[in-house]
Each structure stands twice: as structure tokens, then as C-alpha cells.
Scaffold this active site. Sequence first.
Site, PDB file in Angstrom:
ATOM      1  N   HIS A 224       0.845  -1.194   0.000  1.00 24.57           N
ATOM      2  CA  HIS A 224       0.000   0.000   0.000  1.00 24.57           C
ATOM      3  C   HIS A 224       0.888   1.254   0.000  1.00 24.57           C
ATOM      4  O   HIS A 224       1.519   1.554  -0.999  1.00 24.57           O
ATOM      5  CB  HIS A 224      -0.940  -0.090   1.207  1.00 24.57           C
ATOM      6  CG  HIS A 224      -2.026   0.927   1.255  1.00 24.57           C
ATOM      7  ND1 HIS A 224      -2.331   1.755   0.224  1.00 24.57           N
ATOM      8  CD2 HIS A 224      -2.905   1.261   2.255  1.00 24.57           C
ATOM      9  CE1 HIS A 224      -3.345   2.539   0.572  1.00 24.57           C
ATOM     10  NE2 HIS A 224      -3.698   2.264   1.806  1.00 24.57           N
ATOM     11  N   HIS A 263      -2.227  -1.303 -11.350  1.00 22.14           N
ATOM     12  CA  HIS A 263      -3.101  -0.768 -10.305  1.00 22.14           C
ATOM     13  C   HIS A 263      -4.350  -1.627 -10.263  1.00 22.14           C
ATOM     14  O   HIS A 263      -4.824  -2.109 -11.279  1.00 22.14           O
ATOM     15  CB  HIS A 263      -3.471   0.694 -10.603  1.00 22.14           C
ATOM     16  CG  HIS A 263      -4.074   1.403  -9.434  1.00 22.14           C
ATOM     17  ND1 HIS A 263      -5.366   1.196  -9.018  1.00 22.14           N
ATOM     18  CD2 HIS A 263      -3.530   2.308  -8.581  1.00 22.14           C
ATOM     19  CE1 HIS A 263      -5.590   1.955  -7.953  1.00 22.14           C
ATOM     20  NE2 HIS A 263      -4.508   2.642  -7.665  1.00 22.14           N
ATOM     21  N   ASP A 320       2.307   5.999  -7.605  1.00 24.99           N
ATOM     22  CA  ASP A 320       3.592   5.939  -6.921  1.00 24.99           C
ATOM     23  C   ASP A 320       4.785   6.105  -7.862  1.00 24.99           C
ATOM     24  O   ASP A 320       5.904   6.327  -7.416  1.00 24.99           O
ATOM     25  CB  ASP A 320       3.731   4.586  -6.195  1.00 24.99           C
ATOM     26  CG  ASP A 320       2.587   4.369  -5.233  1.00 24.99           C
ATOM     27  OD1 ASP A 320       2.380   5.242  -4.374  1.00 24.99           O
ATOM     28  OD2 ASP A 320       1.893   3.348  -5.353  1.00 24.99           O
TER      29      ASP A 320
END
Lengths: 392, 392
Positions: A224, A263, A320
Site C-alpha cells: 500500500h 493498479h 507511486d
Amino acid sequence: MNTSKDFINTGLRGIAVASTKISDVRGDEGKLIYRGYLIQDLATNASFEEVVYLLLHEKLPDPEALSAFRGHLARERGLPSGVLDALRTFPADAMPMDVLQAGVSMLAPYDPDIRSLSHDAAVEMAVRLIAKTASLVAAWHRIRGGEAPLEPDETLGHAANFLYMLFGSRPDSETAGFMDSCLVLHAEHSFNASTFAAREVASTRAHMYAAASAAVGSLSGELHGSANVRVMEMLLKIGEPANVAAYVDRELDAGRLIMGLGHAVYKTDDPRSFILSPMARRMGERAGGTKWYDMAKQLEVLGKEGFRKRKGRDIFVNVDFYSAPLYYAMGIPVDLFSSVFAVSRIAGWCAHILEEHFALAAPKPVLYRPESDYVGDYCGPAECAFIPIEKR
Amino acid sequence: MNTSKDFINTGLRGIAVASTKISDVRGDEGKLIYRGYLIQDLATNASFEEVVYLLLHEKLPDPEALSAFRGHLARERGLPSGVLDALRTFPADAMPMDVLQAGVSMLAPYDPDIRSLSHDAAVEMAVRLIAKTASLVAAWHRIRGGEAPLEPDETLGHAANFLYMLFGSRPDSETAGFMDSCLVLHAEHSFNASTFAAREVASTRAHMYAAASAAVGSLSGELHGSANVRVMEMLLKIGEPANVAAYVDRELDAGRLIMGLGHAVYKTDDPRSFILSPMARRMGERAGGTKWYDMAKQLEVLGKEGFRKRKGRDIFVNVDFYSAPLYYAMGIPVDLFSSVFAVSRIAGWCAHILEEHFALAAPKPVLYRPESDYVGDYCGPAECAFIPIEKR
């Protein structure tokens, strides 16, 4: 009760567990929406304070309300001296997310509204917690480095003050603006694991700090919130642009994923990545070179090509991927990347905790209490016979 | 992805989210089973240490293994001096569950295995955390009362040592035995809210302390672990046996529930209540009178009758109903009842975190990431148009 076993061990994928008015992730369209507004519009036009107001108060503020809210948030940034004393007891090598999880819990006893059950008190608590989360992250970073934590500067916006408390010098307006955009972009993302943890804890009627601390714990996991840490570690490990192609081939041939690609929700590139990418390039230029940004870009292109060639389908950039080189170029230590994520996401968590505690429309949220499927031993058709210890 | 909206806002009731080998709650039969063994057998025959071994190692220990395990647990009870220093910074009126949630997070940096990913290291961490949770609860109680926390006594069993560190005197064997049974009874209960929170956090690959701290937060809510506090507050508020009948009528007529009656899972009296009830009576006798036990008994009888009369169906006693007068007769402060629950349940949480991290059989647990149903505004058919602040 009839128990459905149709969703066992699927991590609740595809199960809508609650209704919400906070955000919508439309993965097929690549859209992220906070209370009706597209993330692109908010990141381009609104400050973090404006977005926090939107998340907590369910509408954008007018100029007067925003000014009052900025002042309110700014005045709540200070940490109780008892909390600073407690932070000083931690070993210097403590992981920042562990310190932050403890720190959020430690704030609870100092909140004058902690025993209150009213909605107004809960919003006050949310403002305090959002303000102080940034201060906790900055204070710990200075304490672990042997420096005194700094008092907040009320004249600065939330993002600029965070950078000031972290680094000890006031950021220029471009850097502060980039951090502000990052905070807007990461503030909310529906029922991701940490937000679900916050709601799960809040569903027992535990207070806001208890629920938010749990969310910090969830965010600390490498599947996460520390994914951006892993992206940067990957870039550092690859080391040079010339090594990217070989890295991509080796990882994909071994059936592994490239960190930052892929994702669970989006079937497009993450809408936030389009805003983060140019900021990462620009901060790289300012920091003396765009090497890490360039490598990320190359990794994106080759990773996507390689994946498509091997799997016959597309893979997409997640949030990210470019936040990592951006934070790195800003001078943020790699092991603080997840904490910066929390400085932003605390806003979404608080909005979700408020919704869990106070949603008035039926059907109301209820305590999360799922079932499980026992697949352990029974020693036969009935329970195991207990064998006294002396006969074992 | 197709999203199922069949389970929205139901708190996941009736949805098996994972397979587990740890425990089975057979609500219709009134059976609670830890790794194949009935709770009645364990509470009557096994110590808490034996049950912890069973939960962590998936089998009952032989005498040699149990002896080694007792020693191991006993040696891990001490708290790092830094953690004690941090506890001393808390305001004396801090809620014990807030302190415990922070305390569990604060232990993480001191664990030498905190960065390890192996199963063996995780079991070591579990032993340390189970041992130290009792010490945290006791240390905080002494610190808030202005007393020095006590060093653990390695010659005592886990339950007896907990009472010793709490009260400063070594308990007689009957009292220690009762606390031991209480710890056995509360150690595990499948996917209740706090355990689910622990698993949810662990599913991101967050470490054991992060996940257990989240579980403490979940347990602190009044719909979960503080229900035994509410039962005792209710008994104290009723005050006298003569007031019980009127209280029952008033509450049921107003459509409210009697605290401690009713359970989401059992369709019988909770199997644990049959073991707790005689202990509550006996401890009452020893503490100078069975008034609170007698009132609870009367409340059970009248509450059940009244409920049946009004609703045409039965209601049952849950675990919190007799643990409240039992803990009270033991001299445990009412605001510590939930913490005592945590001293026990930490064992179940650790077993679940291990299962979440290391279950080897397919299908493996995956990150919990549910969907939600956005019911907020869209300002029309598409997203809301962003209005710049100067035009609001």
C-alpha cells in the site's frame, strides 16, 4: 444466518461494502473524483486547505470560509509538549510510519473533544489531526537527526509549513506549490486498504484518533503506502539509465512486476500520474539533473512495451511511479515517502471516519463483522477430544 | 470489474471473507472452537499459555514444549525503558485503550526482528507482543496512579503476573486461576471487528505491531470491546437489586436493548457466559457480597422474559454480561475492562496476523480492497464544473 462463500479470499474485490459521498474512482475512465470534482481540476486550481474543506464540509469554501479555515488549520499545527517528549524516547532508527502510528494515538488524550460524540466536535478533531499529522512527521524527522523540532509558522500554507518544519528553511513558492499539489492528489482515494481500515475501526464507534492510527498502520504495508518507497529503491538499484532495458527484461522474464506499474482499480494510466510526471521532471532540473525522472520515463515506456509483448495486454502507471522521483528531487528522505502520503491522506481518512460515525441517511453504516470459513482440523466428525497435558 | 452491490452497508454480515484454521464460531449450536477444541474444554483444562501455544503453533504442546513456552513468554514480559518513559509523558486521565494502542506501536522499534519477513521471526514477535501487552496495561495503570511500574515476576504464570503487576501483590491461586480462565475465554473469536482490523492491516504486509495496534483501536469502540464497561456502568447506574425490574421495563418499552444481552453470532447463550457466571458469583462472595452478580442474574432473567414477551423471540447472554461483575469483584477498575480483554485477545490477533502473512495453502489471502458505491453529487450528468474561488 446463511453465509455466502462466493467472495472468500478475494480481498473483497468487486464487493461494494458501503455507500459513500466522498469520492468516486471510475477506473475504466481513469477518473478520480472528490465530492463531484475531477482531481485534475482540484490539483490545478485548489490548495490542499481548500480540498480538506471540501472533504470535511462537503462543498468548496467561499473566500471568507477558506480564509477562516486556513487560519484554523494553521493554529492547530502545534504538538503537545508531552507528545514531543514521547517522540524523544524512540530509538533513532525507528521506522517513521511506526512513530507516526504511535504519534496519532498519542495525540488523542490531548484533544479536549476526545470524549465528545457530536458532529461539530468530530470536525474539530479532524482539523486538529490533519494539522498535527504533518507536524508529527516533521518533528520525528528532526528528532531522529538530533535536531530540535521546529515550531510551526502560521504565516505559511500547510504544504509550505510542512516543508519548513521538515527542512528548517522556508521553501520557494514553486516547491511549496508542488508539495501542495501532491497533498491534493493523495488526499483521498475511496475504499483503499488504509481508508477501509479507518472505517472498520470507526464502525465500532472508536474515536477518530484510534481509527486514523489504524489507517497509518495499514498504509505502512509495502502493498500500500510504501509502494512509492519501493519505486525509488528500484530506481536507485538500477542506478543508471543504461541499465533500465536489461532490468525490465529480467524482471518481466522472471514473471515479476515493475514497481509502480499496475493498479487494482485503473484501466488507464492513473490520472494523478499525468500531474506528477511534469513536476518530477521540473524538480529534477532544479535539483541538478533529471536522471531519476528520465529513468522512470524510460522504465514506463519499456515496461509497458515489454508487458504488452509478453502478456498481450496493457499495464498502466500508478500514482507511486512519479511521486517517487518527485519527492526524491525535493530532498525528502526515501524512508519518509509513506509518511508524506499520510500527511495528505489523513484528510480522506478523517472524512471517511466522519461519514462512518455520522452518515444520517439510511441505510446507516453498521459494525463490520464478516464471516470466515473454518478449514482447520476437527479430529473427526465432531470436535477434537481434549487430551490432558500429562497424556500428551 | 463488475461490482456487486448486494452487500452494501450490511457490515459484511454473512459474507465469508477468508478461510481460516484458527477458530470456528458455530452460533446456532452455541459452540466456540479454537483449532478444533471446544472452549469449555480449554477453559476448564488448559492455561492461557497452553492456549497461546495452541493458537500460534496449531497444536497443543506436550509438557516439555509447554514448559519451554511458559519460560519464553515470561522472559519477554519486560518493557523497554524507552516505552516506560514514553508512557510517563501521557496525561493521567488518558483513556487506557488509547495508551495501549500507542503502546503497542511504540514497542515495534525495540523488536530486533521488526524488519524480518520470516515465519520464525513473526512467531518470536508474537510471543514478545503477547507477553508485553499485559505489562503495558499494568504499567499504565500504575503510572496514572502515581505509582512506579513493577518489574514482572518470572516465577508467576501469565495471569498471576498480570494481576501482580497491576495491583502490586501476588494473587492467591483461585484469583489467578479465574483470571487465567478469563484470558483463555477471550483469546479468540474468529473475524470479529478487531481481528478483522488486524487482518486488514496485515494484508498490506504491514508488520505485527502495526496490525495489532489497529486491532486495539477497533476493540476500544463501544460496540466492541468496551461493551463490558457499559455492562458494569449499567449495573452501577441501576444501583440496587430492587431497581432491576423497573429498569428492564423502561428500557425495553423504549425499544432499547439491555447491555450484555444479544449477540450478532450466537443463537444461544454465549458458551463463555456459563463459565464466567459461577466465577462472578464466587469472586463476589469473596469480595464481600454477590450484589452485582445477583443483579446481573436478575437482569438476565427479567431481560430475557421481557424481550420474549415484547418481541416474541429469545435474546441471549453474551460474553460481556458476567465478565463485568467478575472483573469488578476482582478489583479491576471499570475503565480497564477493555484493556483486560486486549491482554487476552492479543493472542488471537497474533494468530490471525500470522495466518494473513504466512498461510501457504491456496487461495492465499490478498490485500483487502473493497469497492464502494458513490452516492454523492455530480452537479448534473457529468462531473461538477470547478468554480474558481474568486467566483464563489
